[in-house]
Write a protein that holds these residues in place. Sequence first.
Motif, PDB file in Angstrom:
ATOM      1  N   SER A   1      46.339  44.704  33.397  1.00 10.04           N
ATOM      2  CA  SER A   1      46.469  42.795  32.980  1.00 10.04           C
ATOM      3  C   SER A   1      49.094  42.956  33.679  1.00 10.04           C
ATOM      4  N   GLY A   2      49.465  42.994  34.071  1.00 14.58           N
ATOM      5  CA  GLY A   2      50.653  43.155  34.771  1.00 14.58           C
ATOM      6  C   GLY A   2      51.495  41.287  35.389  1.00 14.58           C
ATOM      7  N   ASP A   3      51.959  41.586  35.119  1.00 17.35           N
ATOM      8  CA  ASP A   3      53.083  40.546  36.257  1.00 17.35           C
ATOM      9  C   ASP A   3      52.432  40.245  37.577  1.00 17.35           C
ATOM     10  N   PHE A   4      51.557  38.756  37.661  1.00 13.15           N
ATOM     11  CA  PHE A   4      51.389  38.890  39.152  1.00 13.15           C
ATOM     12  C   PHE A   4      51.895  37.584  40.007  1.00 13.15           C
ATOM     13  N   ASN A   5      52.805  37.150  39.582  1.00 10.92           N
ATOM     14  CA  ASN A   5      52.892  35.863  40.200  1.00 10.92           C
ATOM     15  C   ASN A   5      54.888  35.845  39.948  1.00 10.92           C
ATOM     16  N   ASN A   6      55.490  37.049  39.371  1.00  9.32           N
ATOM     17  CA  ASN A   6      56.286  37.352  40.230  1.00  9.32           C
ATOM     18  C   ASN A   6      57.628  36.829  38.687  1.00  9.32           C
ATOM     19  N   ASP A   7      57.345  35.883  37.639  1.00 12.34           N
ATOM     20  CA  ASP A   7      58.473  35.572  36.274  1.00 12.34           C
ATOM     21  C   ASP A   7      58.751  36.676  35.382  1.00 12.34           C
ATOM     22  N   GLY A   8      58.441  38.006  35.899  1.00 13.63           N
ATOM     23  CA  GLY A   8      59.023  38.660  34.569  1.00 13.63           C
ATOM     24  C   GLY A   8      58.253  38.452  33.158  1.00 13.63           C
ATOM     25  N   LYS A   9      56.808  37.608  33.307  1.00 12.28           N
ATOM     26  CA  LYS A   9      56.468  37.449  32.171  1.00 12.28           C
ATOM     27  C   LYS A   9      54.710  38.268  32.210  1.00 12.28           C
ATOM     28  N   ASP A  10      54.407  39.077  31.501  1.00 11.62           N
ATOM     29  CA  ASP A  10      52.286  39.995  31.587  1.00 11.62           C
ATOM     30  C   ASP A  10      51.658  38.837  31.719  1.00 11.62           C
ATOM     31  N   ASP A  11      50.759  38.915  32.311  1.00 14.24           N
ATOM     32  CA  ASP A  11      49.725  37.579  32.734  1.00 14.24           C
ATOM     33  C   ASP A  11      48.497  38.640  32.487  1.00 14.24           C
ATOM     34  N   ILE A  12      47.339  37.483  32.264  1.00 15.64           N
ATOM     35  CA  ILE A  12      45.870  38.314  32.373  1.00 15.64           C
ATOM     36  C   ILE A  12      44.976  37.627  33.095  1.00 15.64           C
ATOM     37  N   LEU A  13      44.336  39.182  33.579  1.00 15.51           N
ATOM     38  CA  LEU A  13      43.313  38.751  34.489  1.00 15.51           C
ATOM     39  C   LEU A  13      41.920  39.525  33.690  1.00 15.51           C
ATOM     40  N   ALA A  14      40.867  38.452  34.099  1.00 18.36           N
ATOM     41  CA  ALA A  14      39.373  38.308  33.753  1.00 18.36           C
ATOM     42  C   ALA A  14      38.438  37.822  34.731  1.00 18.36           C
ATOM     43  N   ARG A  15      37.798  38.616  34.710  1.00 20.79           N
ATOM     44  CA  ARG A  15      36.299  38.417  35.845  1.00 20.79           C
ATOM     45  C   ARG A  15      35.345  37.679  34.989  1.00 20.79           C
ATOM     46  N   SER A  16      34.541  36.407  35.391  1.00 23.49           N
ATOM     47  CA  SER A  16      33.159  36.035  34.885  1.00 23.49           C
ATOM     48  C   SER A  16      32.285  36.988  35.277  1.00 23.49           C
ATOM     49  N   ALA A  17      31.641  36.614  34.206  1.00 28.83           N
ATOM     50  CA  ALA A  17      30.253  38.004  34.084  1.00 28.83           C
ATOM     51  C   ALA A  17      29.269  36.802  34.534  1.00 28.83           C
TER      52      ALA A  17
ATOM     53  N   THR B   1      47.378  27.871  32.107  1.00 27.27           N
ATOM     54  CA  THR B   1      46.034  27.537  32.886  1.00 27.27           C
ATOM     55  C   THR B   1      45.773  28.017  33.940  1.00 27.27           C
ATOM     56  N   SER B   2      44.347  28.779  33.568  1.00 25.78           N
ATOM     57  CA  SER B   2      44.106  29.441  35.008  1.00 25.78           C
ATOM     58  C   SER B   2      44.342  29.042  35.998  1.00 25.78           C
ATOM     59  N   ILE B   3      43.625  30.012  37.158  1.00 24.40           N
ATOM     60  CA  ILE B   3      43.734  29.837  38.543  1.00 24.40           C
ATOM     61  C   ILE B   3      42.797  31.317  39.038  1.00 24.40           C
ATOM     62  N   ARG B   4      41.501  30.437  40.598  1.00 27.72           N
ATOM     63  CA  ARG B   4      40.773  31.948  40.624  1.00 27.72           C
ATOM     64  C   ARG B   4      41.900  32.272  41.281  1.00 27.72           C
ATOM     65  N   VAL B   5      41.223  33.543  41.049  1.00 23.80           N
ATOM     66  CA  VAL B   5      42.625  34.836  42.515  1.00 23.80           C
ATOM     67  C   VAL B   5      41.098  34.805  43.674  1.00 23.80           C
ATOM     68  N   GLY B   6      40.276  35.091  43.222  1.00 24.86           N
ATOM     69  CA  GLY B   6      39.063  35.385  44.176  1.00 24.86           C
ATOM     70  C   GLY B   6      37.681  35.811  43.531  1.00 24.86           C
ATOM     71  N   THR B   7      36.720  36.373  44.665  1.00 26.04           N
ATOM     72  CA  THR B   7      35.320  36.305  44.574  1.00 26.04           C
ATOM     73  C   THR B   7      35.193  37.533  44.753  1.00 26.04           C
TER      74      THR B   7
ATOM     75  N   THR C   1      40.826  31.303  22.572  1.00 27.60           N
ATOM     76  CA  THR C   1      39.167  30.862  21.711  1.00 27.60           C
ATOM     77  C   THR C   1      38.783  30.671  23.279  1.00 27.60           C
ATOM     78  N   GLY C   2      37.176  30.804  22.760  1.00 29.71           N
ATOM     79  CA  GLY C   2      36.473  30.837  24.033  1.00 29.71           C
ATOM     80  C   GLY C   2      36.375  32.233  25.262  1.00 29.71           C
ATOM     81  N   TRP C   3      36.586  32.869  25.412  1.00 27.22           N
ATOM     82  CA  TRP C   3      36.624  34.451  25.525  1.00 27.22           C
ATOM     83  C   TRP C   3      35.192  35.126  25.969  1.00 27.22           C
ATOM     84  N   GLY C   4      34.336  34.846  25.633  1.00 30.66           N
ATOM     85  CA  GLY C   4      33.135  35.527  25.466  1.00 30.66           C
ATOM     86  C   GLY C   4      32.594  35.655  27.187  1.00 30.66           C
ATOM     87  N   GLY C   5      33.222  34.158  28.274  1.00 28.81           N
ATOM     88  CA  GLY C   5      32.372  34.498  29.536  1.00 28.81           C
ATOM     89  C   GLY C   5      32.219  35.640  30.378  1.00 28.81           C
ATOM     90  N   TYR C   6      33.784  36.223  29.514  1.00 33.88           N
ATOM     91  CA  TYR C   6      34.185  36.998  30.721  1.00 33.88           C
ATOM     92  C   TYR C   6      33.679  38.966  30.394  1.00 33.88           C
TER      93      TYR C   6
END
Length: 471
Positions: A202-218, A240-246, A462-467
């Motif tokens: 967890s960390g602030d990845f978009n530099n807006d001062g708010k902590d974000d969450i990263l999640a990897r698709s299983a 709403t999420s965006i893809r960071v990478g593959t 809700t619906g976080w079972g895919g990570y």
Amino acid sequence: MVASTAALLVAGAGALAVVATPVQASSINGPITRDEVLDRAQNWVDRGFTYTQDQSVAVTDEEGSHKYRRDCSGLVSMVWHLNKKSDGWDYNTDDFLRDGNAMWYTLGSINEFQPGDAMVRDGHMELFAFWVNRSDHSKGAYVYSFNTSGETVRNPYRNSNKGNLGKNTWTDLQSFRPIRRSGLTAPPPPPAPQAPPSSGVSGDFNNDGKDDILARSAGTDEMFLYPGTGSFTTDRILGTSIRVGTGWGQYNIILSGDFNQDGKSDVMGRRSADGTLWVYSGTGLFIKDRVLNSPVRVGTGWGQFDAIISGDYNQDGKADIVARRSVDDELVVYPGTGVIATDAVLALPTIRVGVGWGGFDVFTSGDFNQDGKSDIVVRGTDGVLWLYPGTGSFTTDHVVDPAIPIGNGWNSMNALTAGDFNQDGKSDVVSRKSNDNTLWMYPGTGSFTTNRVLSSPGRVGTGWGGYDRIS
């Protein structure tokens, strides 16, 4: 924002354990535990004694009531808490080579070495600490030893004042005779093999001062970023999420921190194939596949650790690494350099945080009492959550203070991370329930009172079972 980093672990085994504190329970020539033997050895390391065979400058043991000569056999005599010989001198290597002394006996093979045993050959001896690889002794072993005039004790955790680590190759070990002190308590059986634990960030990845969450698709090994809203409203903590990478399936440990001191969260990953460590520096952009830059290799040989977290543990503003070594369940810290360069993001030497960390299957980090020092939160395999307050010091075995319990029943969660998600300056905990894959946030109170560090939770998704990596 509270700078924070977390490592989510969803696999682990063993009984609950806490950091062992130094214990002086033995008496001269009496029964002694292996933990006490190693603690006594580390005491001479921490006190900075140097090698000399001059009996007139002998130094005390940990209790301060008995003096020992500052050489290789004096070190072993001290850690084994042996009395002096009838002539008033410490035992020497010739004595330890002889059979017939009731205080020690010879082992059948060097493969029988356990922590606190010793090795001796003509003119020199050392104390066995632990195998480099418990399942492959050919990789050698870590030891405590006194070797050269004016040199501090060689040990497994940092170089001596002459740049030497306490480590022997298999060839070195074969030159010694293995001996064991009588009355030395047997070690516990090794833990059952377990899969490498997974981890999240967890960390602030978009530099807006708010902590974000990263999640990897299983299913696809894609990484997604959910930006933090700074709100503690049901199902509205994240946008709403965006893809960071593959291609993120190659990492079996992932964590975050500001490793180059530019104010943007970076991501560190340990590759499962070769144990190398890589850092992706953050761009501060919230653009698909542009959140992180190309990776830089920042270390090798990290396959020996089964848990890694990050935080600023010495209050110098640089992200450090705390890691648990799988062969002996010791926790060590690597100071951060503040630079992302090939094999240079961390400084040597390492500092030992503590021993007895094998009973935890979750590690995370944050500043839970608002003192500016990174703390460590761990979950025992019985579901109890513990908080180890950070001291802000890089002194061996004093990086954190003794733990306090902060909650029960956490074995119902299969993901856990820390960050300041509601922007009140206090570290919070976000976790995923295993029975319904909902995400919950426990706001931090800023208090270090038992079972009052976190307040009542609210559902944040809700619906976080895919990570398989969430934080």
